[in-house]
Scaffold this motif. Structure first.
Motif, mmCIF file in Angstrom:
data_model
loop_
_atom_site.group_PDB
_atom_site.id
_atom_site.type_symbol
_atom_site.label_atom_id
_atom_site.label_comp_id
_atom_site.label_asym_id
_atom_site.label_seq_id
_atom_site.Cartn_x
_atom_site.Cartn_y
_atom_site.Cartn_z
ATOM 1 N N ASP A 133 -6.315 -64.304 69.443
ATOM 2 C CA ASP A 133 -6.691 -64.124 70.852
ATOM 3 C C ASP A 133 -6.679 -65.453 71.595
ATOM 4 O O ASP A 133 -7.172 -66.460 71.084
ATOM 5 N N HIS B 169 -7.592 -59.927 62.547
ATOM 6 C CA HIS B 169 -6.630 -58.821 62.652
ATOM 7 C C HIS B 169 -5.597 -59.132 63.733
ATOM 8 O O HIS B 169 -4.565 -58.488 63.840
ATOM 9 N N ASP B 170 -5.925 -60.162 64.550
ATOM 10 C CA ASP B 170 -5.003 -60.599 65.597
ATOM 11 C C ASP B 170 -5.345 -62.038 65.954
ATOM 12 O O ASP B 170 -6.223 -62.639 65.328
ATOM 13 N N ASP C 122 -3.320 -61.303 71.526
ATOM 14 C CA ASP C 122 -3.892 -60.939 72.827
ATOM 15 C C ASP C 122 -3.937 -62.167 73.717
ATOM 16 O O ASP C 122 -4.437 -63.220 73.310
#
Ligand code: TTP
Ligand code: MN
Ligand code: MN
Ligand code: MN
Length: 378
Positions: A206, A203-204, A302
């Protein structure tokens, strides 16, 4: 009539951090159902019940074969009455009424859509639902004051809810590495989170950044952010500075929650679209209305910065999965009288910190067999 001897019976240790859980889940039908109930419990503020469903799902994810009969589950840990009932219904009828009716419920659907907006948590979504907002149109129209993150999230809802591929993660990694190398030569960037566990999508994306000279990592996030901003790559960012030494309520290494105190940045990148960078052709009407307008796609990124002395703990803490992390901390506390955080490991009996420069050393301190990232997909 089949005898029980014909069934494979399973045996798994009770903590997820004692098990090897690959991405090859042979019980996805069952674990999807339990995960949905976990989502629903968390969305309605019942964290305890959410964890119970997640632990049950994780046990099934660790099994080497599909479950075909409930008798195979005898003696397995973490399978409570409720989870067993759901599993039984699916094994016998192909579906669980509770799962199906949850999936269809207006409240569940609304909570899913609204918390799907970046920057929107369960409490906010719940407040909006009670104010009569059910979907994104309702959110746009009735216009409750949205903060900067939520505005960004609403604006790029489709992009941010479309899974990030490994190829996109690699493209982002290249950008982040270039940024880090420009502002702090010698600093190191490591891909963490789901992609480090070998997931094909996320979803992202990191990243954990450190510098081999302790102290040189301080203030790295603002510098990386400025570089990215000057290159026009950032759509949104929120930087939080390191607050590890300021902890008062809990001494270092004895955190009260899973929240850590590293310098970090939650951001949205503008990732140039591959086809737009190559041939000048656009597909026009074939793409959605938004796709025609912008030559980039919004991707959540992130960035976390750790001093090199805490790197192994940060790496372990940010690789996940979330349940695996939770179980590591539970193991440390309940079985070893130790406190594990993404900063340190504290031995409550010896009253001292246990040093580590690798994940392997941390597992050894905890009396656990080393589990590589690809087998932490609990
Ligand atoms: P996520 O990016 O939320 O999860 P993920 O990478 O495992 O899955 P996805 O593919 O959906 O992105 O979090 C990554 C890890 O970071 C997870 O183990 C939890 C940890 N984490 C912290 O330790 N502290 C924090 O404040 C946050 C937000 C995450
Ligand atoms: Mn959200
Ligand atoms: Mn992630
Ligand atoms: Mn993340």
């Amino acid at each position: 009539q089949r005898s029980e001897a014909e069934f494979v019976t399973f045996s798994v240790p009770s903590y997820a951090c004692q098990r090897r859980t690959t991405l090859n889940n042979r019980n996805a039908v069952l674990t999807d159902a339990l995960s949905l109930l976990a989502d629903n419990a968390e969305l309605t503020g019942d964290e305890g019940r959410g964890v119970a469903f997640r632990r049950a799902a994780a046990v099934l994810k660790a099994l080497p074969k599909p479950v075909t009969d409930a008798t195979q589950l005898r003696g397995l840990p973490c399978l409570g009455e409720h989870s067993l009932r759901v599993i039984n219904d699916i094994l016998e009828d192909g579906a669980s009424n509770e799962v199906e009716s949850t999936k269809r419920s207006e409240r569940y659907k609304a909570l899913k859509v609204l918390t799907g907006v970046f920057g929107v948590g369960v409490k906010t979504a719940d407040r909006w639902i009670r104010a009569g907002i059910r979907d994104l149109h309702g959110l746009q129209d009735s216009g409750p004051a949205l903060n900067r993150a939520q505005q960004a999230g609403l604006q790029h809802y489709d992009d941010l809810n479309q899974p990030v591929t490994k190829a996109e993660a690699d493209a982002i990694a290249e950008i982040v590495e270039r940024a880090v190398a420009s502002v702090s030569p010698g600093a190191q960037t490591t891909l963490i989170g789901g992609f480090r566990r070998g997931k094909p999508t996320g979803h992202d994306v990191d990243f954990l950044i450190t510098h081999p000279e302790e102290g040189r990592e301080e203030g790295l996030v603002p510098k990386v952010v400025s570089w990215l901003e000057s290159e026009g790559i950032l759509f949104y960012q929120k930087t939080t500075r390191n607050s590890y030494l300021e902890g008062k309520e809990s001494g270092p290494g004895r955190p009260s929650s899973s929240m850590d105190r590293f310098e970090r940045c939650f951001s949205i990148f503008k990732l140039p679209k591959e086809e737009k960078r190559g041939a000048g052709q656009t597909h026009g009407a074939a793409c959605g209305p938004e796709a025609g307008h912008k030559p980039w796609r919004a991707v959540r990124v992130d960035l976390v910065v750790s001093p090199v002395s805490q790197f192994a703990f940060a790496l372990l803490g940010w690789t996940g999965s979330k349940l695996f992390e939770r179980e590591l901390r539970r193991w440390a506390g309940h079985e070893k009288a130790m406190s594990l955080s993404s900063h340190a490991l504290y031995d409550n009996k010896q009253r001292r910190y246990l040093r580590a420069t690798s994940e392997e050393e941390i597992f050894a301190h905890l009396g656990l067999e080393f589990i590589p990232p690809s087998e932490r997909n609990a």
